[in-house]
Write a protein that holds these residues in place. Structure first.
Motif, PDB file in Angstrom:
ATOM      1  N   VAL A 127       0.835  -1.201   0.000  1.00  0.00           N
ATOM      2  CA  VAL A 127       0.000   0.000   0.000  1.00  0.00           C
ATOM      3  C   VAL A 127       0.870   1.250   0.000  1.00  0.00           C
ATOM      4  O   VAL A 127       0.598   2.218  -0.739  1.00  0.00           O
ATOM      5  CB  VAL A 127      -0.947  -0.010   1.215  1.00  0.00           C
ATOM      6  N   ASN A 128       1.931   1.252   0.792  1.00  0.00           N
ATOM      7  CA  ASN A 128       2.830   2.409   0.836  1.00  0.00           C
ATOM      8  C   ASN A 128       3.532   2.619  -0.500  1.00  0.00           C
ATOM      9  O   ASN A 128       3.754   3.765  -0.922  1.00  0.00           O
ATOM     10  CB  ASN A 128       3.867   2.229   1.949  1.00  0.00           C
ATOM     11  N   ALA A 129       3.868   1.527  -1.164  1.00  0.00           N
ATOM     12  CA  ALA A 129       4.531   1.631  -2.461  1.00  0.00           C
ATOM     13  C   ALA A 129       3.608   2.271  -3.495  1.00  0.00           C
ATOM     14  O   ALA A 129       4.032   3.099  -4.311  1.00  0.00           O
ATOM     15  CB  ALA A 129       4.985   0.259  -2.937  1.00  0.00           C
ATOM     16  N   VAL A 130       2.321   1.909  -3.478  1.00  0.00           N
ATOM     17  CA  VAL A 130       1.366   2.528  -4.405  1.00  0.00           C
ATOM     18  C   VAL A 130       1.193   4.004  -4.080  1.00  0.00           C
ATOM     19  O   VAL A 130       1.181   4.869  -4.974  1.00  0.00           O
ATOM     20  CB  VAL A 130       0.006   1.802  -4.342  1.00  0.00           C
ATOM     21  N   ALA A 131       1.067   4.322  -2.784  1.00  0.00           N
ATOM     22  CA  ALA A 131       0.842   5.709  -2.362  1.00  0.00           C
ATOM     23  C   ALA A 131       2.004   6.623  -2.730  1.00  0.00           C
ATOM     24  O   ALA A 131       1.814   7.832  -2.933  1.00  0.00           O
ATOM     25  CB  ALA A 131       0.608   5.759  -0.855  1.00  0.00           C
ATOM     26  N   ALA A 132       3.211   6.060  -2.859  1.00  0.00           N
ATOM     27  CA  ALA A 132       4.372   6.875  -3.227  1.00  0.00           C
ATOM     28  C   ALA A 132       4.279   7.390  -4.657  1.00  0.00           C
ATOM     29  O   ALA A 132       4.922   8.379  -5.006  1.00  0.00           O
ATOM     30  CB  ALA A 132       5.646   6.053  -3.052  1.00  0.00           C
ATOM     31  N   ARG A 133       3.503   6.709  -5.484  1.00  0.00           N
ATOM     32  CA  ARG A 133       3.253   7.147  -6.863  1.00  0.00           C
ATOM     33  C   ARG A 133       4.554   7.422  -7.605  1.00  0.00           C
ATOM     34  O   ARG A 133       4.745   8.462  -8.246  1.00  0.00           O
ATOM     35  CB  ARG A 133       2.341   8.379  -6.873  1.00  0.00           C
ATOM     36  N   ALA A 134       5.473   6.477  -7.512  1.00  0.00           N
ATOM     37  CA  ALA A 134       6.786   6.644  -8.119  1.00  0.00           C
ATOM     38  C   ALA A 134       6.727   6.717  -9.638  1.00  0.00           C
ATOM     39  O   ALA A 134       7.662   7.191 -10.278  1.00  0.00           O
ATOM     40  CB  ALA A 134       7.696   5.483  -7.695  1.00  0.00           C
ATOM     41  N   ASP A 135       5.625   6.249 -10.234  1.00  0.00           N
ATOM     42  CA  ASP A 135       5.506   6.282 -11.688  1.00  0.00           C
ATOM     43  C   ASP A 135       5.031   7.631 -12.205  1.00  0.00           C
ATOM     44  O   ASP A 135       4.870   7.821 -13.406  1.00  0.00           O
ATOM     45  CB  ASP A 135       4.566   5.172 -12.170  1.00  0.00           C
ATOM     46  N   GLY A 136       4.768   8.577 -11.291  1.00  0.00           N
ATOM     47  CA  GLY A 136       4.327   9.896 -11.708  1.00  0.00           C
ATOM     48  C   GLY A 136       2.866   9.969 -12.096  1.00  0.00           C
ATOM     49  O   GLY A 136       2.389  11.015 -12.533  1.00  0.00           O
ATOM     50  N   MET A 137       2.135   8.870 -11.937  1.00  0.00           N
ATOM     51  CA  MET A 137       0.702   8.868 -12.241  1.00  0.00           C
ATOM     52  C   MET A 137      -0.062   8.485 -10.974  1.00  0.00           C
ATOM     53  O   MET A 137       0.150   9.062  -9.919  1.00  0.00           O
ATOM     54  CB  MET A 137       0.403   7.922 -13.402  1.00  0.00           C
TER      55      MET A 137
END
Length: 397
Positions: A29-39
């Motif tokens: 969940v934290n990895a998704v929330a970081a939005r590292a892909d810029g989207m």
């Protein structure tokens, strides 16, 4: 009427919470929330983890990756996903909309090839219906699919716009015109296309909300006969049936529920008593949520019983999207949250700020409120009275 939840549904909720509140899900969940892909943040690895535990399609038959569960398990699943902070739009589109349509109308091969992969999180789907000049009026689609009778292949060309989650999807459900010699409703077909196929171009569109929309070009995309869902020309009837799944309103209800819980926590933080106006607003919104839960339950039961009712589903979507929108706006008015640029949400105030930005589109996407109310009104005008209706008073299981 008996509104109690089945024992098996309570057991499913306990099992689901054990999975959702595990350390592994914390990290995902934290990895998704970081939005590292810029989207939006890519939730597919999170879905695959949940899929391994068999919780994504509880009401589907076990032979297609489900659990042979009751429709109330789907309701519980949506409540818990949103409460846990799991992004649910891609899941809802993939499993509850596209997957449900394949389950109802796909060939046996399509069911066996696609449904277990959707239920496991190994496959994600999006919907390509809306076009630059055709949104609510889907009968006006101009994207074309032409069949070569010699090779048994279809060529699809056109442009789709304002499509959610396309960048994360593997396959798209496309509405295309296949016959000009009949009425606009009879000349539409639905096709399932891999987004990796040559001729597919996906471009992101800016959005006030955190979730990304897309502009999709289809330039001579080649598909086989096995890509057609249902029979050629049956697209409109499939679309109207699909609306009963898309417009159950359960996703809007779950978000509104989460937002109101957060708002109430903020208003009563530190033992503070809600003021008279605040208490009145909370009571009003809780009552609307209770009604919305029952409306969604009725729409989901109809789907489970294979008796989808587009008018009842439209009423559920209208009520729940309107309720969630009002909760988001009311929360901002009461809490005075600052409006900030989009970013990862972790605190209640950040989540409610994102809800405020999302709220504006909730009564447009998935069926504009005006269109939904027209469907409801038209159905009631041609309906028997509630007293005489054969399903009046039916117990929602």
């Amino acid at each position: 009427m008996d509104f109690s939840i089945l024992r098996t549904t309570d057991e499913f909720r306990r099992e689901l919470r054990e999975v959702l509140y595990s350390p592994a899900v914390d990290d995902l969940v934290n990895a998704v929330a970081a939005r590292a892909d810029g989207m939006d943040g890519d939730a597919r690895e999170l879905y695959r983890y949940l899929g391994k535990h068999g919780v994504l399609a509880p009401a589907w038959p076990s032979e297609y990756g489900g659990r042979d569960g009751d429709f109330t398990e789907t309701l519980v699943l949506m409540e818990e996903l949103v409460q846990r902070g799991v992004p649910q739009s891609l899941y809802f589109i993939s499993v509850q909309i596209v997957g449900s349509l394949i389950l109802q109308s796909g060939t046996e091969r399509q069911k066996r090839d696609l449904l277990p992969r959707l239920a496991s999180g190994d496959l994600a789907a999006c919907i390509l219906f809306t076009e630059p000049d055709n949104g609510s009026d889907l009968a006006g689609v101009v994207t074309r699919a032409e069949r070569d009778d010699r090779t048994g292949t279809w060529t699809v060309s056109g442009r789709k716009k304002f499509n959610l989650k396309t960048a994360y999807a593997d396959v798209a459900l496309i509405a295309a015109r296949t016959d000009d010699s009949v009425s606009q409703y009879e000349g539409i077909s639905l096709l399932l296309a891999p987004l990796s196929a040559p001729g597919v171009t996906v471009r992101p569109l800016p959005s006030l909300a955190d979730e990304q929309f897309h502009d999709v070009s289809l330039d001579g995309v080649r598909l086989g006969d096995d890509a057609v869902l249902g029979a050629p020309g049956e697209g409109w009837s499939l679309i109207t049936g699909m609306f009963s799944a898309e417009r159950s309103g359960v996703d809007y209800y779950a978000r509104g529920l989460h937002w109101l819980r957060l708002a109430e926590e903020q208003l009563t933080e530190g033992g503070r008593q809600a003021g008279e106006d605040e208490a009145s607003g909370l009571a009003r919104h809780w009552a609307r949520l209770d009604a919305g839960r029952l409306l969604s339950a009725r729409a989901l039961q109809r789907l489970q019983d294979r008796e989808p009712d587009i008018a009842e589903a439209s009423l559920a979507k209208w009520h729940n999207s309107d309720t969630a929108q009002k909760i988001a706006w009311w929360s901002l008015e009461r809490l005075g949250l600052p409006v900030a640029a989009g970013g990862p949400q972790s605190s209640p105030t950040e989540i409610l700020e994102a809800a405020y930005r999302e709220a504006a589109g909730m009564t447009i996407s998935g069926g504009a409120s005006e269109v939904l109310l027209e469907i409801v009104a038209g159905a009631r005008l041609h309906h028997e009275s509630d007293h005489d209706h054969p399903r009046a008073g039916r117990r929602p299981r």
